[in-house]
Write an enzyme that holds these catalytic residues in place. Structure first.
Site, PDB file in Angstrom:
ATOM      1  N   GLY A  71       2.811   1.997  10.799  1.00  0.00           N
ATOM      2  CA  GLY A  71       3.742   3.119  10.640  1.00  0.00           C
ATOM      3  C   GLY A  71       4.456   3.507  11.913  1.00  0.00           C
ATOM      4  O   GLY A  71       5.084   4.568  11.986  1.00  0.00           O
ATOM      5  N   LYS A 112       0.048   4.293  -0.149  1.00  0.00           N
ATOM      6  CA  LYS A 112      -0.597   5.459   0.479  1.00  0.00           C
ATOM      7  C   LYS A 112      -0.420   6.689  -0.424  1.00  0.00           C
ATOM      8  O   LYS A 112      -0.379   6.537  -1.640  1.00  0.00           O
ATOM      9  CB  LYS A 112      -0.046   5.666   1.884  1.00  0.00           C
ATOM     10  N   HIS A 115      -9.209   0.846   5.261  1.00  0.00           N
ATOM     11  CA  HIS A 115      -7.909   1.084   5.902  1.00  0.00           C
ATOM     12  C   HIS A 115      -8.087   2.019   7.104  1.00  0.00           C
ATOM     13  O   HIS A 115      -8.901   2.936   7.067  1.00  0.00           O
ATOM     14  CB  HIS A 115      -6.926   1.681   4.889  1.00  0.00           C
ATOM     15  N   SER A 174       3.841  -2.428  10.180  1.00  0.00           N
ATOM     16  CA  SER A 174       5.304  -2.447  10.337  1.00  0.00           C
ATOM     17  C   SER A 174       5.948  -3.782   9.960  1.00  0.00           C
ATOM     18  O   SER A 174       6.880  -4.229  10.630  1.00  0.00           O
ATOM     19  CB  SER A 174       5.698  -2.027  11.757  1.00  0.00           C
ATOM     20  N   GLY A 209       3.070  -1.231   4.211  1.00  0.00           N
ATOM     21  CA  GLY A 209       3.038   0.210   3.949  1.00  0.00           C
ATOM     22  C   GLY A 209       4.439   0.711   3.619  1.00  0.00           C
ATOM     23  O   GLY A 209       4.918   0.584   2.501  1.00  0.00           O
ATOM     24  N   GLY A 210       5.098   1.262   4.618  1.00  0.00           N
ATOM     25  CA  GLY A 210       6.415   1.900   4.429  1.00  0.00           C
ATOM     26  C   GLY A 210       7.400   1.070   3.616  1.00  0.00           C
ATOM     27  O   GLY A 210       8.041   1.586   2.680  1.00  0.00           O
ATOM     28  N   GLU A 251      -6.475   4.430   8.165  1.00  0.00           N
ATOM     29  CA  GLU A 251      -6.310   5.867   7.902  1.00  0.00           C
ATOM     30  C   GLU A 251      -7.575   6.445   7.287  1.00  0.00           C
ATOM     31  O   GLU A 251      -7.927   7.598   7.544  1.00  0.00           O
ATOM     32  CB  GLU A 251      -5.083   6.094   6.993  1.00  0.00           C
ATOM     33  N   ASN A 256       0.854  -1.182   0.000  1.00  0.00           N
ATOM     34  CA  ASN A 256       0.000   0.000   0.000  1.00  0.00           C
ATOM     35  C   ASN A 256       0.892   1.234   0.000  1.00  0.00           C
ATOM     36  O   ASN A 256       1.524   1.543   1.005  1.00  0.00           O
ATOM     37  CB  ASN A 256      -0.883  -0.046   1.271  1.00  0.00           C
ATOM     38  N   GLU A 292      -5.019  -5.284  10.680  1.00  0.00           N
ATOM     39  CA  GLU A 292      -3.978  -4.280  10.884  1.00  0.00           C
ATOM     40  C   GLU A 292      -4.214  -3.554  12.205  1.00  0.00           C
ATOM     41  O   GLU A 292      -4.987  -2.589  12.254  1.00  0.00           O
ATOM     42  CB  GLU A 292      -3.997  -3.263   9.748  1.00  0.00           C
TER      43      GLU A 292
END
Ligand code: PGA
Length: 249
Positions: A172, A11, A94, A212, A233-234, A96, A9, A166
């Site tokens: 994150g 983002k 998600h 993470s 993600g990251g 967020e 993802n 999640e």
């Protein structure tokens, strides 16, 4: 049969040029395997990404969509628009989106219905916040999120549902649920689905872990019985890290 999936993802990262570069690099470093690989770039990079990946086995997903097919919804994108550029998977729910854009279970149920109506596959995200876990309420929260948005569906719809657990406190933050915490929750999720539908159906649902995930912890998390992959993600923004996570299976 449930699938192993690693989904990235992105983002709100990578403009058009950066997206093309990242996808090209991914194509260079990716080796085909049993694991399905999905990337979810921002809307403006979906078309170029899906074109670049057309002849590969890497799939492209959107990060969100609206429930209506079209109309006066300024700034929104529909499932039909996504399908028209070859995107038939969408991430919904998600944390967020829930936290910053007020997406509720009721709204998500409408989006789920709209996506399924258009034959899209959904990566449905949910997870508890830190306070919920501290107070021991994580299972109640997760069960509620799944029930409220998905349990009105007939069993046949579940072939197009992938779940992504999640925990919000792990997204994150660099803090990951331990492999045991992930397995415990994934087993609980599978049981919840079994209770509502059947053991055959619940055994077939892919349940991804997100929060993470890095090359250093992916192997151990993915080795757990009820963890069928990850939503990344990251680390998905770095091709070397992302491919290392894919290869962790
Ligand atoms: P993270 O994000 O890997 O950066 O924690 C996961 C996600 O939001 O899906």
């Amino acid at each position: 049969m449930r699938k192993q999936i690693v989904a990235g993802n992105w983002k709100m990262n990578n403009d058009y040029v950066a997206s093309e570069q990242l996808v090209s690099k991914l194509l260079e470093q990716y080796t085909e395997s049993e694991t399905e690989v999905i990337i979810a770039p921002p809307f403006t990079s979906l078309f170029c990404s899906s074109n670049l990946l057309k002849s590969s086995r890497i799939n492209v997903a959107a990060q969100n969509m609206h429930y209506a097919e079209n109309g006066a919804y300024t700034g929104e994108i529909s499932s039909g628009m996504l399908k028209s550029i070859g995107v038939d998977t969408v991430i919904l729910g998600h944390s967020e989106r829930r936290a910053y854009f007020n997406e509720t279970d009721a709204l998500l149920a409408k989006k789920v219905d709209a996506a399924l109506k258009n034959n899209m596959r959904i990566i449905f995200c949910f997870g508890e916040e830190l306070l919920d876990r501290k107070s021991g309420n994580e299972e109640v929260i997760v069960e509620g999120q799944i029930k409220n948005a998905l349990f009105h569906l007939p069993a046949s719809a579940w072939t197009n549902i992938v779940l992504a657990y999640e925990p919000v406190w792990a997204i994150g933050t660099g803090e990951t649920a331990s492999p045991e915490q992930a397995q415990h929750m994934h087993a609980f999720i599978r049981k919840t689905i079994e209770n509502k539908y059947s053991s055959d159906l619940s055994a077939d649902v892919s349940i991804l872990y997100g929060g993470s995930v890095k090359p250093a912890n992916a192997k151990e998390i993915f080795s757990k019985e009820d963890v069928d992959g990850g939503l990344i993600g990251g680390a998905a923004l770095d091709v070397t890290q992302f491919t290392a996570i894919i290869n962790a299976f």
